[in-house]
Scaffold this active site. Structure first.
Site, PDB file in Angstrom:
ATOM      1  N   ASN A  97     -10.769  -2.771  -6.323  1.00  0.00           N
ATOM      2  CA  ASN A  97      -9.943  -1.793  -7.057  1.00  0.00           C
ATOM      3  C   ASN A  97     -10.521  -1.390  -8.416  1.00  0.00           C
ATOM      4  OD1 ASN A  97      -6.758  -3.063  -5.804  1.00  0.00           O
ATOM      5  ND2 ASN A  97      -7.996  -1.358  -5.069  1.00  0.00           N
ATOM      6  N   ASP A 110       0.832  -1.205   0.000  1.00  0.00           N
ATOM      7  CA  ASP A 110       0.000   0.000   0.000  1.00  0.00           C
ATOM      8  C   ASP A 110       0.869   1.259   0.000  1.00  0.00           C
ATOM      9  OD1 ASP A 110      -2.303   1.474   0.059  1.00  0.00           O
ATOM     10  OD2 ASP A 110      -2.782   1.060   2.155  1.00  0.00           O
ATOM     11  N   THR A 123     -10.759  -7.034  -5.788  1.00  0.00           N
ATOM     12  CA  THR A 123     -12.043  -6.955  -6.511  1.00  0.00           C
ATOM     13  C   THR A 123     -12.646  -5.549  -6.350  1.00  0.00           C
ATOM     14  OG1 THR A 123     -13.114  -7.888  -4.565  1.00  0.00           O
ATOM     15  CG2 THR A 123     -12.636  -9.418  -6.334  1.00  0.00           C
TER      16      THR A 123
HETATM   17  C1  FPP Z   1      -1.675   0.266  -3.422  1.00  0.00           C
HETATM   18  O1  FPP Z   1      -1.303   1.610  -3.437  1.00  0.00           O
HETATM   19  C2  FPP Z   1      -1.237  -0.416  -4.618  1.00  0.00           C
HETATM   20  C3  FPP Z   1      -2.042  -0.998  -5.558  1.00  0.00           C
HETATM   21  C4  FPP Z   1      -3.515  -1.005  -5.462  1.00  0.00           C
HETATM   22  C5  FPP Z   1      -1.477  -1.642  -6.758  1.00  0.00           C
HETATM   23  C6  FPP Z   1      -0.253  -2.467  -6.504  1.00  0.00           C
HETATM   24  C7  FPP Z   1       0.443  -2.659  -7.761  1.00  0.00           C
HETATM   25  C8  FPP Z   1       1.778  -2.654  -7.918  1.00  0.00           C
HETATM   26  C9  FPP Z   1       2.771  -2.573  -6.841  1.00  0.00           C
HETATM   27  C10 FPP Z   1       2.322  -2.737  -9.283  1.00  0.00           C
HETATM   28  C11 FPP Z   1       2.330  -4.047  -9.948  1.00  0.00           C
HETATM   29  C12 FPP Z   1       2.389  -5.253  -9.120  1.00  0.00           C
HETATM   30  C13 FPP Z   1       3.044  -6.389  -9.450  1.00  0.00           C
HETATM   31  C14 FPP Z   1       2.833  -7.616  -8.649  1.00  0.00           C
HETATM   32  C15 FPP Z   1       3.963  -6.464 -10.589  1.00  0.00           C
HETATM   33  P1  FPP Z   1      -2.448   2.701  -3.481  1.00  0.00           P
HETATM   34  O2  FPP Z   1      -2.672   3.089  -4.890  1.00  0.00           O
HETATM   35  O3  FPP Z   1      -3.643   2.208  -2.753  1.00  0.00           O
HETATM   36  O4  FPP Z   1      -1.755   3.873  -2.690  1.00  0.00           O
HETATM   37  P2  FPP Z   1      -2.447   4.994  -1.786  1.00  0.00           P
HETATM   38  O5  FPP Z   1      -3.120   4.269  -0.667  1.00  0.00           O
HETATM   39  O6  FPP Z   1      -1.288   5.822  -1.350  1.00  0.00           O
HETATM   40  O7  FPP Z   1      -3.394   5.743  -2.687  1.00  0.00           O
END
Ligand code: FPP
Length: 234
Positions: A65, A17, A63
């Site tokens: 997201n 996260d 699911t």
């Molecule tokens: C959470 O940060 C992250 C995600 C929902 C996506 C995770 C994806 C990756 C790390 C990239 C690809 C993954 C792989 C396995 C190659 P957030 O967007 O919720 O951050 P925030 O809470 O600061 O808004």
């Protein structure tokens, strides 16, 4: 650097996260945070494999997201396809098997193809298994499991039998869950599997998660006494 490291967890699960906040703090688009997050994914896989962790589960897309702006969903999906296709040789070189877990529905064809290719080409790798959860949620898995059980005609079931109907019954339950970015929630991750898992939360944002941060989590885990509901002998 790695001193006094013992009691290595067999399975570590991570809620990655903080990508969005990492980008925002730098005046960048959220997708730049996800892109930087893939570097942390690579560091984490290599480190986990090198310290002898056998299973690493990464929460890549839930699911829920899909409710993000379509540009962000599209960018994450494109990044996943690019990342999986590009990193297969590196995974093979490091003897890391790749598996995916989650609902196939709604995923782009290109994502499904990359997933299949990743699983097939790394199928013989044995040093560590990396499970990427995509279009996954713990409740969805439990509901899908119940529906499979109902279809099988069973009327009553034990916990052990229930487990056999889950997405990946062969994967042992996580010993340690790490969540980055300061949030202290499970967020519908592996609800069934986390029953006895040790939880570790860090304020570090996912793109900044590195070997030292991982080590801190492992040292913390070493100090935990796992009782699984029992009383341990003195
Ligand atoms: C959470 O940060 C992250 C995600 C929902 C996506 C995770 C994806 C990756 C790390 C990239 C690809 C993954 C792989 C396995 C190659 P957030 O967007 O919720 O951050 P925030 O809470 O600061 O808004």
């Amino acid at each position: 650097m790695i001193e006094n490291l013992y009691k290595i967890p067999n399975h570590v699960a991570i809620i990655m996260d903080g990508n969005g906040r990492w980008a925002k703090r730098r005046g960048l688009q959220r997708i730049e945070g996800h892109r930087e997050g893939t570097k942390a994914v690579e560091r984490t896989i290599k480190f986990a494999r090198n310290v002898g962790i056998k299973y690493l589960t990464l929460f890549a897309f839930s699911t829920e997201n899909w409710q993000r702006p379509p540009e962000e969903v599209n960018a994450i999906m494109s990044l996943l396809v690019e990342y999986i296709n590009q990193k297969i040789p590196l995974l093979i070189e490091n003897d890391v098997r790749l598996l995916f877990m989650g609902r196939k529905e709604k995923l782009w064809d290109s994502v499904l193809k990359a997933m299949e290719k990743g699983e097939n080409e790394t199928a013989r790798c044995k040093s560590m298994t990396t499970i990427i959860t995509l279009n996954y949620s713990g409740r969805a898995e439990i509901v899908d499991t119940v529906n499979k059980i109902l279809k099988s005609g069973k009327k009553e079931i034990t916990e052990e039998e229930f487990k056999k109907f889950m997405y990946r019954p062969e994967i042992p339950e996580p010993d340690l869950l790490i969540r980055t970015s300061g949030e202290k929630r499970i967020s519908n991750f592996l609800l069934w599997q986390l029953a006895y898992t040790e939880l570790y939360f860090t304020d570090t944002l996912w793109p900044d998660f590195d070997e030292d941060e991982f080590l801190k989590a492992l040292y913390d885990y070493q100090s935990r006494e796992r009782r699984f509901g029992k009383v341990l002998d003195e």
